[in-house]
Design an enzyme around this catalytic site. Structure first.
Site, PDB file in Angstrom:
ATOM      1  N   GLU A 178       6.854   1.170 -10.041  1.00  0.00           N
ATOM      2  CA  GLU A 178       5.849   0.192  -9.628  1.00  0.00           C
ATOM      3  C   GLU A 178       5.688   0.108  -8.107  1.00  0.00           C
ATOM      4  O   GLU A 178       5.980  -0.915  -7.487  1.00  0.00           O
ATOM      5  CB  GLU A 178       6.183  -1.198 -10.186  1.00  0.00           C
ATOM      6  CG  GLU A 178       6.242  -1.233 -11.691  1.00  0.00           C
ATOM      7  CD  GLU A 178       6.332  -2.648 -12.276  1.00  0.00           C
ATOM      8  OE1 GLU A 178       6.331  -3.619 -11.492  1.00  0.00           O
ATOM      9  OE2 GLU A 178       6.378  -2.781 -13.503  1.00  0.00           O
ATOM     10  N   GLU A 387       8.180   0.517 -19.299  1.00  0.00           N
ATOM     11  CA  GLU A 387       8.605  -0.882 -19.394  1.00  0.00           C
ATOM     12  C   GLU A 387       7.608  -1.652 -20.235  1.00  0.00           C
ATOM     13  O   GLU A 387       6.387  -1.471 -20.096  1.00  0.00           O
ATOM     14  CB  GLU A 387       8.658  -1.574 -18.017  1.00  0.00           C
ATOM     15  CG  GLU A 387       9.857  -1.233 -17.197  1.00  0.00           C
ATOM     16  CD  GLU A 387       9.900  -1.978 -15.866  1.00  0.00           C
ATOM     17  OE1 GLU A 387       9.343  -3.098 -15.772  1.00  0.00           O
ATOM     18  OE2 GLU A 387      10.487  -1.427 -14.934  1.00  0.00           O
TER      19      GLU A 387
HETATM   20  C1  FCB Z   1       8.612  -5.277 -13.643  1.00  0.00           C
HETATM   21  C2  FCB Z   1       9.818  -4.703 -12.931  1.00  0.00           C
HETATM   22  C3  FCB Z   1      11.121  -4.944 -13.648  1.00  0.00           C
HETATM   23  C4  FCB Z   1      11.174  -6.320 -14.277  1.00  0.00           C
HETATM   24  C5  FCB Z   1       9.933  -6.622 -15.060  1.00  0.00           C
HETATM   25  C6  FCB Z   1       9.926  -7.962 -15.741  1.00  0.00           C
HETATM   26  O1  FCB Z   1       7.587  -5.471 -12.732  1.00  0.00           O
HETATM   27  O2  FCB Z   1       9.657  -3.321 -12.741  1.00  0.00           O
HETATM   28  O3  FCB Z   1      12.164  -4.711 -12.763  1.00  0.00           O
HETATM   29  O4  FCB Z   1      11.438  -7.263 -13.325  1.00  0.00           O
HETATM   30  O5  FCB Z   1       8.813  -6.519 -14.236  1.00  0.00           O
END
Ligand code: FCB
Length: 481
Positions: A178, A387
């Protein structure tokens, strides 16, 4: 474009879509959020300094101990095996491997990751290593941080150290996690480390993160076996205009430019988009910032593209009436008066719906299938969901168990959305649930729990929640009911 109908998914009893047999069922974590052992051979990163600065993190929490994974990784890997995970995405701490951010690597740091990876492999869990999940060595921040070009070269040097040490045993690598958050929350709104608030610096950081990614891909290709797969994890925003008015469409265009195409332009489409450069021209001179050859460097081919998805991004033009809505929590402002959207500061963010998680993030899984389908169409690369997950106010029952039906519902909807994308022809290779266990949730400290395993932060006791048992069953069946 959406193909998801969540109501059908949640009431259906027959298996809808079989996930491919080689599909990776994983969880994800990040070094600073779980490791602790902040001074066992490593130097401070920007997150150490930020979290130790009063007022930056809820309750003054920090990652000094976190969930002590550094000392408990063997038991954590056994727990992953018991849960049936077939893959695990974790990040390497740069300041554990190369404490000053330059020069030689430190064997002690590398040994920790060698031992972790070996433990994963012994349990048949395929490792995915993220090189950078936001924890820049503080020494490099003091030398200017991501807004200076040199940091990109330092990142490639560190990537090479990691590749030499772990390249024989890690099959999949992602460079950055990210980068939007690193650049625009770190240097724009300042709600993340290092907490700087200069829109020009945020844009410069974005370019140097991109450049660091490209240089690292070049270094990794030279050092890793030909079978290694290289990726990046982007939180591409699923931007939706509130209405189809010309003004709202324009707001969506602007947010897509500085949220998404600032990465995908140079990575996959040959360079920075002209509209992005025009929108942000008052902050940076792009011709000066981007040197000849940079965009080609950033555009080095990769093998997989990772998507981190939590919720869609609904935007509109500035509201004309005086009843402007409360800004949505996912606009990156946090409590900061500074915008993380240089050049588009007056765009208004809205919740997609009132069905929200503990982060006040709307639950809308159609954004995940739409994103995957769109990425497949636009970039043609195999994809991974690197994620996806949700925070809720978990309650430990009198018998010590943690029943989290809301998280199961969230995960079921989103896995169904992945299945929908696969059914629509998208090549999705894996799903990495955020997160394996409760951990340090950045500016929210330990106040938000994303784990499928509950952690008692006092005793470090791990207790799989009902969502963990549910996920085990999904993996065992190879898909959803
Ligand atoms: C993302 C992050 C991760 C975590 C989630 C909830 O943006 O990459 O580390 O904090 O959010």
């Amino acid at each position: 474009m959406t193909t998801t109908d969540p109501t059908i998914v949640s009431h259906s009893s027959a298996p809808r879509v079989a996930f491919p047999p080689a599909f990776h069922w994983g969880t994800a974590t990040a070094a600073y959020q779980i490791e602790g052992a902040a001074d066992d051979g490593r130097t401070p990163s920007i997150w150490d300094v930020f979290s130790h600065t009063p007022g930056k993190v809820v309750n003054g929490d920090n990652g000094d101990i976190a969930v002590d994974h550094y000392h408990r990784f063997r038991e954590d890997v056994r727990m992953m095996a018991d849960l049936g995970l077939t893959s695990y995405r974790f990040s390497l701490s740069w300041s554990r491997i190369q404490p000053t951010g330059r020069g030689p690597a430190v064997e002690r740091g590398l040994d920790f990751y060698r031992a972790l990876v070996d433990a994963l492999l012994e349990h048949g869990i395929s490792p995915v290593a993220t090189l950078y999940h936001w924890d820049l060595p503080q020494e490099l921040e003091q030398a200017g941080g991501w807004p200076v070009r040199e940091t990109a070269y330092r990142f490639a040097e560190y990537a090479a150290h990691a590749a030499r040490a772990l390249g024989d045993r890690v099959p999949v690598w992602t460079t950055l996690n990210e980068p939007w958050c690193s650049a625009f929350l770190g240097y724009g709104s300042g709600v993340h480390a290092p907490g700087r608030t200069d829109p020009a610096d945020a844009l410069k950081a974005a370019h140097h993160l991109n450049l660091g990614h490209g240089l690292a891909v070049g270094a990794l290709r030279e050092l890793l076996p030909a079978s290694a797969q290289l990726a990046v994890s982007l939180n591409l925003h699923m931007v939706r205009p509130l209405t189809d008015s010309a003004e709202d469409l324009e707001a969506a265009r602007r947010i897509e430019a500085v949220g998404n195409r600032i990465w995908t332009g140079p990575m996959f489409n040959g360079g920075y988009p002209a509209d992005l450069k025009a929108d942000t021209a008052s902050f940076v001179d792009w011709d000066e910032l981007v040197r000849p050859g940079d965009e080609a460097e950033i555009g080095r081919p990769i093998d997989l593209l990772g998507l981190n998805y939590y919720n869609p991004t609904i935007v509109s033009a500035p509201q004309k009436d005086s009843e402007a809505p409360e800004p949505a929590r996912n606009d990156g402002h946090g409590n900061s008066p500074h915008s993380p959207w240089p050049g588009s500061e007056d765009v208004v963010f809205h919740l997609a719906n009132e069905d929200v998680t503990a982060m006040n993030w709307s639950i809308d899984a159609s954004g995940l299938s739409d994103s995957l389908i769109g990425m497949h169409h636009d970039f043609g690369l195999p994809l991974m969901v690197t994620e996806n997950g949700a925070a809720f106010e978990d309650v430990v029952g009198p018998d010590g168990t943690v029943d989290d039906p809301e998280r199961i519902r969230y995960l079921r909807l989103h896995l169904a959305a992945v299945a929908d994308a696969i059914a629509a022809g998208v090549d999705v290779r894996g799903y990495y649930l955020w997160s394996l266990m409760d951990n340090f949730e950045w500016a929210y400290g330990y106040s938000k729990r994303f784990g499928i395993v509950h952690v008692d932060f006092e005793t470090q006791r791990r207790t799989p929640k009902s969502s963990a048992h549910w996920y085990t069953e999904v993996i065992r069946r190879g898909g959803l009911d």
